[in-house]
Design an enzyme around this catalytic site. Structure first.
Site, PDB file in Angstrom:
ATOM      1  N   ARG A 110     127.756  54.261  32.043  1.00 15.00           N
ATOM      2  CA  ARG A 110     127.493  53.037  32.794  1.00 15.00           C
ATOM      3  C   ARG A 110     128.818  52.487  33.309  1.00 15.00           C
ATOM      4  O   ARG A 110     129.881  52.818  32.798  1.00 15.00           O
ATOM      5  CB  ARG A 110     126.813  51.992  31.909  1.00 15.00           C
ATOM      6  CG  ARG A 110     125.488  52.414  31.289  1.00 15.00           C
ATOM      7  CD  ARG A 110     124.928  51.298  30.420  1.00 15.00           C
ATOM      8  NE  ARG A 110     123.640  51.618  29.840  1.00 15.00           N
ATOM      9  CZ  ARG A 110     123.471  52.171  28.644  1.00 15.00           C
ATOM     10  NH1 ARG A 110     124.546  52.456  27.892  1.00 15.00           N
ATOM     11  NH2 ARG A 110     122.266  52.420  28.178  1.00 15.00           N
ATOM     12  N   LYS A 170     125.512  49.405  25.393  1.00 11.87           N
ATOM     13  CA  LYS A 170     124.871  48.101  25.270  1.00 11.87           C
ATOM     14  C   LYS A 170     124.777  47.688  23.805  1.00 11.87           C
ATOM     15  O   LYS A 170     124.532  48.516  22.931  1.00 11.87           O
ATOM     16  CB  LYS A 170     123.468  48.150  25.883  1.00 11.87           C
ATOM     17  CG  LYS A 170     123.467  48.276  27.404  1.00 11.87           C
ATOM     18  CD  LYS A 170     122.050  48.227  27.951  1.00 11.87           C
ATOM     19  CE  LYS A 170     122.039  48.269  29.461  1.00 11.87           C
ATOM     20  NZ  LYS A 170     120.670  48.215  30.017  1.00 11.87           N
ATOM     21  N   HIS A 191     125.048  54.036  38.799  1.00 13.63           N
ATOM     22  CA  HIS A 191     123.811  54.291  38.065  1.00 13.63           C
ATOM     23  C   HIS A 191     123.130  55.563  38.570  1.00 13.63           C
ATOM     24  O   HIS A 191     122.457  56.262  37.813  1.00 13.63           O
ATOM     25  CB  HIS A 191     122.875  53.091  38.192  1.00 13.63           C
ATOM     26  CG  HIS A 191     122.155  52.773  36.920  1.00 13.63           C
ATOM     27  ND1 HIS A 191     122.808  52.516  35.723  1.00 13.63           N
ATOM     28  CD2 HIS A 191     120.835  52.694  36.632  1.00 13.63           C
ATOM     29  CE1 HIS A 191     121.922  52.276  34.772  1.00 13.63           C
ATOM     30  NE2 HIS A 191     120.715  52.389  35.300  1.00 13.63           N
ATOM     31  N   ARG A 225     124.625  58.417  36.788  1.00 14.56           N
ATOM     32  CA  ARG A 225     124.080  58.462  35.419  1.00 14.56           C
ATOM     33  C   ARG A 225     122.722  59.171  35.420  1.00 14.56           C
ATOM     34  O   ARG A 225     122.475  60.054  34.589  1.00 14.56           O
ATOM     35  CB  ARG A 225     123.956  57.031  34.893  1.00 14.56           C
ATOM     36  CG  ARG A 225     123.264  56.880  33.547  1.00 14.56           C
ATOM     37  CD  ARG A 225     123.376  55.420  33.109  1.00 14.56           C
ATOM     38  NE  ARG A 225     122.440  55.060  32.056  1.00 14.56           N
ATOM     39  CZ  ARG A 225     122.660  55.279  30.760  1.00 14.56           C
ATOM     40  NH1 ARG A 225     123.763  55.866  30.367  1.00 14.56           N
ATOM     41  NH2 ARG A 225     121.770  54.899  29.852  1.00 14.56           N
ATOM     42  N   HIS A 275     119.986  55.722  24.966  1.00  8.48           N
ATOM     43  CA  HIS A 275     118.756  54.938  24.920  1.00  8.48           C
ATOM     44  C   HIS A 275     118.346  54.697  23.467  1.00  8.48           C
ATOM     45  O   HIS A 275     118.298  55.645  22.670  1.00  8.48           O
ATOM     46  CB  HIS A 275     117.616  55.661  25.633  1.00  8.48           C
ATOM     47  CG  HIS A 275     117.758  55.682  27.127  1.00  8.48           C
ATOM     48  ND1 HIS A 275     117.098  56.580  27.938  1.00  8.48           N
ATOM     49  CD2 HIS A 275     118.483  54.890  27.962  1.00  8.48           C
ATOM     50  CE1 HIS A 275     117.413  56.355  29.199  1.00  8.48           C
ATOM     51  NE2 HIS A 275     118.253  55.342  29.237  1.00  8.48           N
ATOM     52  N   TYR A 301     111.799  60.746  32.475  1.00  5.94           N
ATOM     53  CA  TYR A 301     112.151  62.082  32.963  1.00  5.94           C
ATOM     54  C   TYR A 301     111.146  63.148  32.524  1.00  5.94           C
ATOM     55  O   TYR A 301     111.364  64.331  32.758  1.00  5.94           O
ATOM     56  CB  TYR A 301     113.542  62.476  32.451  1.00  5.94           C
ATOM     57  CG  TYR A 301     114.636  61.522  32.877  1.00  5.94           C
ATOM     58  CD1 TYR A 301     115.185  61.584  34.154  1.00  5.94           C
ATOM     59  CD2 TYR A 301     115.111  60.545  32.013  1.00  5.94           C
ATOM     60  CE1 TYR A 301     116.174  60.704  34.552  1.00  5.94           C
ATOM     61  CE2 TYR A 301     116.109  59.663  32.408  1.00  5.94           C
ATOM     62  CZ  TYR A 301     116.633  59.749  33.678  1.00  5.94           C
ATOM     63  OH  TYR A 301     117.612  58.869  34.066  1.00  5.94           O
TER      64      TYR A 301
END
Length: 323
Positions: A160, A184, A266, A269, A292, A301
């Site tokens: 990111r 994150k 993004h 990514r 994630h 995906y």
């Protein structure tokens, strides 16, 4: 601006996100925007965040769609409201969750945009062409080396923008071929670096970064070392300054122009994830590299994996081959 009552609710929720969940400032800013928008919607109906009903949540989402807000943005706002009301339930501020059983918009699961492989190759090669082009100066060539390394790391590690901005020298384990990434919520993950990324980083660290940091060579009794201007950051601007998110966006946009696309960080990514799945990577591996927290986020995906499964099956199963 929200009313005083709604402001108190929002303030408590943001403290919870900041202190207990450890979310980044940009994530907190996004939550603030989404919840303030819902708060304003409620106040026009003489309602408060603590007294909102399911019908108000549904009407709010419907209003967003009527104003041509895309499905993914609507889904993000619904997710913010779900987190808010889950917090209020746990804190015993409310007795029921008005977001319960409200389905996310189908558009939420639309596959993110990604560059095709030839487009990705053209994007990665753009800094080298700029470096070797006519009118290239020593400084522009230095920036090209840095940009090349950043693009390779973006693509190799599905990074990111915030992760690239804050990446530190100590996070890079170049000889081992991986990098520690803080994502994150300050969660750490390890991402592998392929040979191209390792070579680009080696060149950047040896040639470009010392110039950008205005490094000076100082002799010691045993060897010669480089002073990096005191910056602990891996990727830096001139004088060792911290790169801005805007500058990185501009760099990616300029590089992707070589492919005929208007790319974004993004998009790089998602290109990493897409190409991995197309080449047979399982979703758990992709989840780990992307960082994630929940596999459901990576399942966007899934249809790529199914497409590949169908192709392999048709190619190798005796009863599936064309006669």
């Amino acid at each position: 601006m929200p009313s005083e009552a709604n402001s108190r609710v929002l303030s408590g929720f943001l403290d919870y996100l900041r202190i207990e969940k450890g979310l980044a400032p940009l994530s907190i800013s996004a939550y603030t925007t989404d919840i303030c928008q819902f708060s304003e919607f409620l106040e026009k109906r003489k309602r408060l965040l603590l007294t909102a009903r399911r019908i108000e949540v549904r009407d709010f989402l419907q209003q967003l769609f009527s104003h041509q807000v895309d499905g993914r943005s609507v889904g993000r706002k619904l997710s913010a409201l779900r987190h808010l009301y889950r917090y209020l339930l746990l804190d015993k501020k409310i007795d029921h969750d008005p977001t319960l059983n409200i389905e996310s918009p189908k558009q939420w699961k639309v596959l993110p945009k990604a560059l095709a492989r030839d487009e990705m190759e053209a994007t990665l090669a753009a800094p080298s062409r700029r470096r070797n082009g006519e009118g290239s100066t020593e400084y522009s060539a230095t920036l090209a080396v840095r940009d090349q390394a950043m693009l390779e790391v973006f693509y190799a590690g599905a990074s990111r923008v915030s992760e690239m901005v804050n990446a530190k020298l100590e996070d890079l384990k170049l000889e081992a071929g991986y990098m520690l990434v803080r994502g994150k919520g300050d969660k750490e993950r390890v991402v592998p670096l392929g040979r191209s990324a390792q070579e680009a980083l080696t060149e950047y660290l040896a040639q470009a970064r010392p110039i950008l940091a205005a490094a000076t060579k100082s002799a010691t009794s045993a060897n010669t070392r480089l002073s990096f201007g005191g910056s602990p950051l891996l990727f830096i601007a001139r004088g060792g300054r911290k790169l801005t998110r805007q500058r990185i966006w501009q760099m990616v946009r300029a590089a992707s122009a070589a492919s005929g696309r208007a790319g974004s960080p993004h998009m790089l990514r998602h290109s990493c994830a897409t190409h991995m799945v197309e080449n047979g990577a399982d979703l758990r591996t992709v989840q780990t590299i992307l960082g994630h927290a929940d596999i459901s986020t990576t399942q966007v995906y899934t249809h790529l994996a199914l497409d590949r499964l169908r192709t392999v099956y048709q190619k190798h199963h005796p009863r599936a081959k064309a006669r």
